[in-house]
Motif scaffolding. Structure first.
Motif, PDB file in Angstrom:
ATOM      1  N   HIS A  20       0.844  -1.186   0.000  1.00 59.21           N
ATOM      2  CA  HIS A  20       0.000   0.000   0.000  1.00 59.21           C
ATOM      3  C   HIS A  20       0.884   1.242   0.000  1.00 59.21           C
ATOM      4  O   HIS A  20       1.878   1.293   0.726  1.00 59.21           O
ATOM      5  CB  HIS A  20      -0.909  -0.004   1.233  1.00 59.21           C
ATOM      6  N   SER A  32      -2.621  13.384  -7.284  1.00 53.95           N
ATOM      7  CA  SER A  32      -3.939  13.021  -7.823  1.00 53.95           C
ATOM      8  C   SER A  32      -3.837  12.544  -9.260  1.00 53.95           C
ATOM      9  O   SER A  32      -4.584  11.651  -9.672  1.00 53.95           O
ATOM     10  CB  SER A  32      -4.904  14.205  -7.728  1.00 53.95           C
ATOM     11  N   LEU A  35      -2.973   8.953  -9.174  1.00 55.68           N
ATOM     12  CA  LEU A  35      -4.154   8.169  -8.799  1.00 55.68           C
ATOM     13  C   LEU A  35      -5.118   8.040  -9.981  1.00 55.68           C
ATOM     14  O   LEU A  35      -5.674   6.967 -10.218  1.00 55.68           O
ATOM     15  CB  LEU A  35      -4.883   8.806  -7.613  1.00 55.68           C
ATOM     16  N   LEU A  38      -3.860   5.452 -12.290  1.00 59.18           N
ATOM     17  CA  LEU A  38      -4.091   4.114 -11.733  1.00 59.18           C
ATOM     18  C   LEU A  38      -5.559   3.711 -11.866  1.00 59.18           C
ATOM     19  O   LEU A  38      -5.870   2.522 -12.000  1.00 59.18           O
ATOM     20  CB  LEU A  38      -3.662   4.072 -10.258  1.00 59.18           C
ATOM     21  N   GLU A  39      -6.447   4.693 -11.852  1.00 58.42           N
ATOM     22  CA  GLU A  39      -7.882   4.403 -11.979  1.00 58.42           C
ATOM     23  C   GLU A  39      -8.206   3.756 -13.333  1.00 58.42           C
ATOM     24  O   GLU A  39      -9.216   3.069 -13.465  1.00 58.42           O
ATOM     25  CB  GLU A  39      -8.684   5.688 -11.799  1.00 58.42           C
ATOM     26  N   ALA A  44      -9.941  -1.067 -10.537  1.00 60.55           N
ATOM     27  CA  ALA A  44      -9.578   0.056  -9.680  1.00 60.55           C
ATOM     28  C   ALA A  44     -10.804   0.918  -9.398  1.00 60.55           C
ATOM     29  O   ALA A  44     -11.623   1.149 -10.287  1.00 60.55           O
ATOM     30  CB  ALA A  44      -8.496   0.903 -10.332  1.00 60.55           C
ATOM     31  N   TYR A  46     -12.033   4.591  -7.317  1.00 64.87           N
ATOM     32  CA  TYR A  46     -11.541   5.871  -6.816  1.00 64.87           C
ATOM     33  C   TYR A  46     -12.518   6.434  -5.786  1.00 64.87           C
ATOM     34  O   TYR A  46     -13.728   6.408  -5.986  1.00 64.87           O
ATOM     35  CB  TYR A  46     -11.427   6.827  -8.011  1.00 64.87           C
ATOM     36  N   ILE A  68      -7.858  -2.701  -6.702  1.00 70.59           N
ATOM     37  CA  ILE A  68      -7.128  -1.509  -6.288  1.00 70.59           C
ATOM     38  C   ILE A  68      -8.121  -0.487  -5.744  1.00 70.59           C
ATOM     39  O   ILE A  68      -9.123  -0.187  -6.401  1.00 70.59           O
ATOM     40  CB  ILE A  68      -6.371  -0.885  -7.487  1.00 70.59           C
ATOM     41  N   LEU A  70      -8.301   3.432  -4.581  1.00 67.58           N
ATOM     42  CA  LEU A  70      -7.597   4.706  -4.670  1.00 67.58           C
ATOM     43  C   LEU A  70      -8.325   5.711  -3.781  1.00 67.58           C
ATOM     44  O   LEU A  70      -9.521   5.924  -3.962  1.00 67.58           O
ATOM     45  CB  LEU A  70      -7.595   5.199  -6.122  1.00 67.58           C
ATOM     46  N   ASP A  72      -8.099   9.557  -2.656  1.00 74.47           N
ATOM     47  CA  ASP A  72      -7.502  10.877  -2.751  1.00 74.47           C
ATOM     48  C   ASP A  72      -7.897  11.675  -1.517  1.00 74.47           C
ATOM     49  O   ASP A  72      -8.954  11.436  -0.929  1.00 74.47           O
ATOM     50  CB  ASP A  72      -7.983  11.585  -4.020  1.00 74.47           C
ATOM     51  N   PHE A 113      -3.888   2.698  -2.657  1.00 73.37           N
ATOM     52  CA  PHE A 113      -3.043   3.814  -3.047  1.00 73.37           C
ATOM     53  C   PHE A 113      -3.779   5.071  -2.603  1.00 73.37           C
ATOM     54  O   PHE A 113      -4.940   5.264  -2.970  1.00 73.37           O
ATOM     55  CB  PHE A 113      -2.826   3.857  -4.569  1.00 73.37           C
ATOM     56  N   ALA A 114      -3.127   5.883  -1.809  1.00 65.74           N
ATOM     57  CA  ALA A 114      -3.787   7.076  -1.269  1.00 65.74           C
ATOM     58  C   ALA A 114      -2.884   8.290  -1.438  1.00 65.74           C
ATOM     59  O   ALA A 114      -1.668   8.160  -1.605  1.00 65.74           O
ATOM     60  CB  ALA A 114      -4.118   6.865   0.205  1.00 65.74           C
TER      61      ALA A 114
END
Length: 166
Positions: A20, A32, A35, A38-39, A44, A46, A68, A70, A72, A113-114
């Motif tokens: 992570h 962002s 992220l 990755l979306e 994934a 978000y 995944i 995500l 933000d 993932f943050a």
């Protein structure tokens, strides 16, 4: 930019073991954007920390079983209680819901993932579950190169016009 970060994330996603990541840095440092890229990966999902609740995250994890997750603006999550589902997911993979006359429990291998502007207000137990990556603000030169590249590669703008816009 951030080729080293991209390399690390690519290696992590190819690994069998879930790792992570927490991206920490000032606004406009591409946290962002990474992220959002990755979306685009299959599986994934978000979420924005200021709009995410423990119940909402739990429901997403139980119903959709994302590969995944995500998050933000993790530093904008309303209360420490809202972190509880993330803590359990990241520590053991267990996601549980206990309601009147109903109980659900599942094991998930979701990678988190943050992104956060600051990590000082995050709880130590949450921070301990992440690999933290520090992002620096872009320089003007960095911004010009990246803006030009995005305009040409993604938006199909002619290179001369992209440079003028940047």
């Amino acid at each position: 930019g951030y080729d080293d970060v991209k390399w690390l994330l690519k290696r992590s996603l190819a690994s069998e073991r879930a790792t992570h990541f927490l991206f920490v840095g000032p606004p406009a440092s591409a946290k962002s954007l990474i992220l959002m890229e990755l979306e685009r990966l299959e599986g994934a999902y978000y979420a924005v920390g200021s709009g995410a609740s423990k119940a909402g995250l739990r429901q997403l994890l139980l119903d959709l079983d994302p590969r995944i997750l995500l998050v933000d603006e993790l530093d904008k999550v309303r209360t420490v209680k809202d972190y509880a589902v993330l803590l359990s997911l990241m520590e053991s993979g267990v996601v549980a819901e206990t309601l009147y006359k109903r109980h659900r429990k599942a094991t998930r291998s979701t990678r988190v993932f943050a992104a956060a502007n600051e990590d000082e207000d995050l709880t130590p137990e949450l921070i301990s579950r992440f690999v933290r990556l520090r992002f620096r603000p872009y320089t003007v030169a960095d911004f010009l190169v990246i803006a030009d590249r995005v305009l040409v590669d993604r938006e199909g703008v002619e290179p001369d016009l992209a440079q003028a816009i940047a």
